[in-house]
Design an enzyme around this catalytic site. Structure first.
Site, mmCIF file in Angstrom:
data_model
loop_
_atom_site.group_PDB
_atom_site.id
_atom_site.type_symbol
_atom_site.label_atom_id
_atom_site.label_comp_id
_atom_site.label_asym_id
_atom_site.label_seq_id
_atom_site.Cartn_x
_atom_site.Cartn_y
_atom_site.Cartn_z
ATOM 1 C CD1 TRP A 224 -2.775 1.652 0.642
ATOM 2 C CD2 TRP A 224 -1.354 2.395 2.213
ATOM 3 N NE1 TRP A 224 -3.168 2.925 0.994
ATOM 4 C CE2 TRP A 224 -2.307 3.403 1.959
ATOM 5 C CE3 TRP A 224 -0.350 2.639 3.152
ATOM 6 C CZ2 TRP A 224 -2.299 4.639 2.617
ATOM 7 C CZ3 TRP A 224 -0.338 3.862 3.801
ATOM 8 C CH2 TRP A 224 -1.307 4.846 3.542
ATOM 9 C CG ASP A 391 -12.757 10.393 -1.640
ATOM 10 O OD1 ASP A 391 -12.799 9.419 -0.878
ATOM 11 O OD2 ASP A 391 -12.108 10.377 -2.711
ATOM 12 C CG ASP A 503 -11.889 3.500 -2.732
ATOM 13 O OD1 ASP A 503 -11.003 2.670 -3.015
ATOM 14 O OD2 ASP A 503 -11.727 4.384 -1.861
ATOM 15 C CG ASP A 573 -4.697 5.818 -0.868
ATOM 16 O OD1 ASP A 573 -5.318 6.423 -1.758
ATOM 17 O OD2 ASP A 573 -5.238 5.002 -0.101
HETATM 18 C C1 DGJ Z 1 -8.981 4.895 -0.458
HETATM 19 C C2 DGJ Z 1 -8.715 5.772 -1.642
HETATM 20 O O1 DGJ Z 1 -7.537 5.389 -2.271
HETATM 21 C C3 DGJ Z 1 -8.647 7.218 -1.172
HETATM 22 O O2 DGJ Z 1 -8.314 8.038 -2.247
HETATM 23 C C4 DGJ Z 1 -9.965 7.589 -0.574
HETATM 24 O O3 DGJ Z 1 -10.972 7.586 -1.541
HETATM 25 C C5 DGJ Z 1 -10.308 6.651 0.560
HETATM 26 N N1 DGJ Z 1 -10.229 5.284 0.166
HETATM 27 C C6 DGJ Z 1 -11.687 6.933 1.096
HETATM 28 O O4 DGJ Z 1 -12.061 6.031 2.045
#
Ligand code: DGJ
Length: 757
Positions: A224, A391, A503, A573
């Protein structure tokens, strides 16, 4: 004169012209079958792929490499040497099966190397011997039922049928080539032509057999916030495996494998690459055999996979893309980029500029309301940002990540007046509006879970493991798929929503379903993936103008399968400009830059705490679908003033980035000092070079940067000075050292005349 070759199960494979020795589709055929030698030949722009039938029944791999005129290369099958073919030396059949370069290897009967297919029959026994039964060559390419796949005009397909009459199994191997592309697409369909159900325990999509050339293996791996780092290693003996059993293509590994010659660089050497058009569990394995040869296989991971195939039923395995490059990794990257741009992505946004977006995730996390979002939108619109993306956190009672997944009802306490009011207000500012969903999940703290706890994946009698306090919906149940689709589409119909971020924030575990029979539980992971594809297909069919961006805790589902549905995918992320250099380099190795979600975020960076200049963050984010992920109401005046310039740069370079050719010039991952890549327009008249000086080195001279992909004799202007293409490529440019770490610049290259004279 047509002759009928009867085989027990022949339907479409019966016609063979006996007059000509060569059989092919279309006038300018890219595929041919040479009857005298029993050789199949497939040509792409610069490559040839050859297979042959040995001993009248075994399909063997002969050649993949630089384009060749037809010639009888069947000697490459080595059937004239010990152990010969079984009809000549039946006492050594096992040795034959264990050394022959099988095109689609089967197991249980003597080939002890990695196999592509395994079945268990009604006797509980395994073992197959798949023999050539016929073939057809046709113009076009059939769709892969329920699966993402390469599509388009100017294409021919070869389908070869292999059969095991004893097991009642027919396998159809499909190979497609396109006129305008250098890649080869392969897929496999398995049919039960017997009278009893069998269990498919392994159905991989492709195999590649290569002789001993001391290849090195390239794969992408990470974690991650550290996805798709490029890894390279020798393979002296044994096997190299890259895989996912997480139900997604994953942060950790990537459905890609390449064998490269030891001298391989960006510009020279051999590359044999395999990439999987699939988003779930995968296995990619390279195996060095006792004879030093290399067998590479790729397909759905066989672990916990078991598909019951009733009599008359078929199973379609996903597509694998094969690329051979005789000119290093750069040529492989450009081949894949062109293939995915022209023949995989379908969205109307494919060739269009994407709106510059601002996403409120890193700006507010769950702490927002209508007023806050409108304030962000106002200030963003004034700076030229074109879309607000709301989001996570707008539904149910979700104030943190503990609840509400599955309850796709707008939280009117946060968003008084509802979604329509918010979207209308944002639209009034001249901005588009986008929204986040995580459709595949269910929170134990949700109304949905109260009513349907059985809709979560779970093993009988065992409480499923939570991740981020959430469980996964059982998408093998059609009623669950319908519920999800209705929830999303109702929201999309309720307001002018032009973008969806889809997502998916946890891996799949406790893979059990109340709705599947005990002997079909092994189908669940693949059924899950088919349902995700079906949902996204329904979505883009009903909302064809929707810009869909896939995401999975950053980039855990960045794969070719997803590109069939969404033209862009959130890359990671980790938005830190320096970490992104390595993540984006690995992603660019396979994917066109127009697919890579990249945003400018705040500092210290939320993922790793590093502080980098705002300008550098902007230049790094240009390597994709440009946007912002910060609280625009809180950044400094100086940074705010830089936003319009960054947007102008994005607009200026967007067509080049979307359509141009990618050249990797230097890698920070390798040199630990600086990073540099270049995009050149297809007509070679302009280029942009993206340069990041990660480490400042005191007392160092200016840095030489050698460009690529230009016309040798054309004259180009860089910083007001003229150079020939040859000078820029072979002598290079000199760049002044910039003061400080983490500095970046974009170097513009424009052609001013065609020739030096
Ligand atoms: C994981 C995503 O990669 C982030 O950009 C964001 O949308 C979060 N989830 C929201 O929970």
């Amino acid at each position: 004169l047509m002759k009928i070759y009867p085989t027990q199960y022949n339907q479409i494979f019966i016609l063979r012209c006996t007059r000509t020795q060569k059989e092919s589709a279309g006038t300018n055929s890219m595929i041919s079958y040479h009857q005298e030698t029993k050789i199949f030949k497939l040509d792409t722009q610069t490559t040839t792929y050859m297979m042959g039938i040995a001993d009248n029944k075994y399909l063997g791999h002969i050649y993949y490499g630089k384009k060749l005129e037809y010639q009888d290369l069947s000697y490459m099958l080595r059937t004239q040497e010990h152990p010969f073919v079984p009809s000549k030396l039946s006492r050594e059949k096992l040795s034959f099966l264990d050394s022959f370069p099988m095109e689609y290897p089967f197991s249980g009967t003597g080939d002890f190397r990695e196999s592509c297919i395994d079945i268990r029959d009604k006797n509980g026994q395994s073992g197959l011997e798949l023999l050539y039964a016929g073939h057809r060559i046709y113009d076009g390419k059939d769709k892969l039922q329920g699966l993402p796949a390469v599509w388009g005009e100017g294409c021919q397909t070869l389908e070869i049928a292999l059969e095991d009459v004893c097991a009642g199994i027919r396998v159809r191997l499909s190979y497609s080539v396109f006129e305008d592309c250098d890649a080869l697409m392969r897929s496999v369909k398995v049919e039960n032509i017997g009278t009893d159900a069998v269990y498919l325990e392994r159905v991989l999509s492709a195999c590649l057999e290569m002789d001993d050339e001391d290849f090195e293996i390239i794969s992408l791996s990470g974690a991650w916030a550290r996805e798709r780092h490029i890894k390279r290693q020798p393979l002296l003996s044994g096997s190299f495996v890259t895989e996912s059993v997480r139900g997604e293509s994953s942060h950790q590994d990537h459905p890609f494998l390449a064998a490269v010659s030891q001298n391989c660089t960006q510009t020279c050497g051999d590359v044999y690459a395999m990439h999987f058009v699939y988003s779930g569990n995968f296995l990619a394995k390279a195996q060095r055999t006792q004879f030093g040869s290399l067998r590479m296989v790729l397909g759905i991971h066989p672990d916990r996979f078991c598909w019951k195939l009733g009599a008359g039923e078929s199973f379609q395995a996903p597509e694998a893309v094969l690329v051979y490059s005789d000119a290093g990794l750069g040529k492989m990257s450009r081949t894949l980029h062109d293939l995915y741009r022209n023949h995989l992505i379908r969205s109307s946004y494919k060739d269009k500029e994407r709106p510059v977006l601002i996403n409120n995730w890193e700006a507010t996390y769950f702490d927002f309301d209508t007023e806050k979002l409108i304030e962000i939108a106002k200030q963003s619109a004034a700076l030229g940002i074109e879309m607000l993306v709301m989001d996570d956190g707008w539904f149910g009672h979700r104030e943190n990540d503990d609840s509400s997944l599955g309850d796709w009802i707008v939280n009117e306490e946060k968003l008084p007046g509802g979604l329509k009011y918010l979207v209308d207000e944002v639209n009034k500012l001249g901005m588009k509006f986008g929204i986040w969903f995580e459709p595949e999940m269910i929170s134990p703290d949700s109304k949905l879970y109260e009513e349907r706890p059985d809709w979560a994946l779970h093993l009988k009698g065992r409480a499923p493991s939570r991740a981020r306090e959430q469980l996964v919906l059982d998408l093998s149940r059609p009623e669950v798929v319908d519920y999800i689709y209705d929830s999303i589409s109702n929201i999309l119909r309720s307001a002018n929503i032009e973008y969806v971020k889809w997502d998916m924030n946890r891996a799949l575990a406790d893979i059990g379903s109340d709705a599947l029979a005990p002997d079909q539980q092994g189908e669940l992971s693949h059924r899950y993936m088919l349902a995700v594809y079906e949902l996204q297909e329904r979505l883009i069919t009903e909302f064809p103008d929707l810009l869909l961006e896939n995401c999975s805790s950053g980039g855990a589902r960045f794969d070719p399968g997803m590109l069939y549905y969404s033209p862009q995918i959130w890359c990671s992320d980790d938005t830190d400009a320096i970490e992104r250099l390595m993540i984006q380099e690995g992603t660019q190795l396979l994917y066109p830059m127009s697919t890579i979600g990249a945003h400018v975020s705040d500092c210290p960076n939320h993922a790793i705490g590093r502080v980098t200049p705002f300008e550098t963050r902007g230049i790094t984010a240009l390597a994709g679908t440009f946007g912002y992920e910060l609280d625009i109401t809180k950044i400094s005046e100086q940074e705010r003033n830089m936003v319009p310039g960054q947007i102008a740069a994005y607009k200026k370079y967007a067509p080049l980035i979307r359509e141009g050719d990618y050249y990797r010039i230097a890698s920070y991952r390798e040199n630990h000092k600086y990073d540099c890549y270049e995009i050149v327009s297809k007509d070679r008249s302009q280029a942009a070079v993206f340069f990041v000086q990660v480490m400042h080195e005191p007392s160092a001279k200016s840095r030489k940067v050698k460009l690529q992909g230009l016309s040798e004799h054309a004259v180009y202007e860089v910083d007001g000075r003229q150079y020939t293409g040859a000078a820029l490529m072979y002598a290079g440019l000199l760049r002044e050292r910039m003061y400080g770490d983490f500095q970046a610049e974009v170097i513009e290259v424009h052609q001013v005349s065609d020739r030096t004279e």
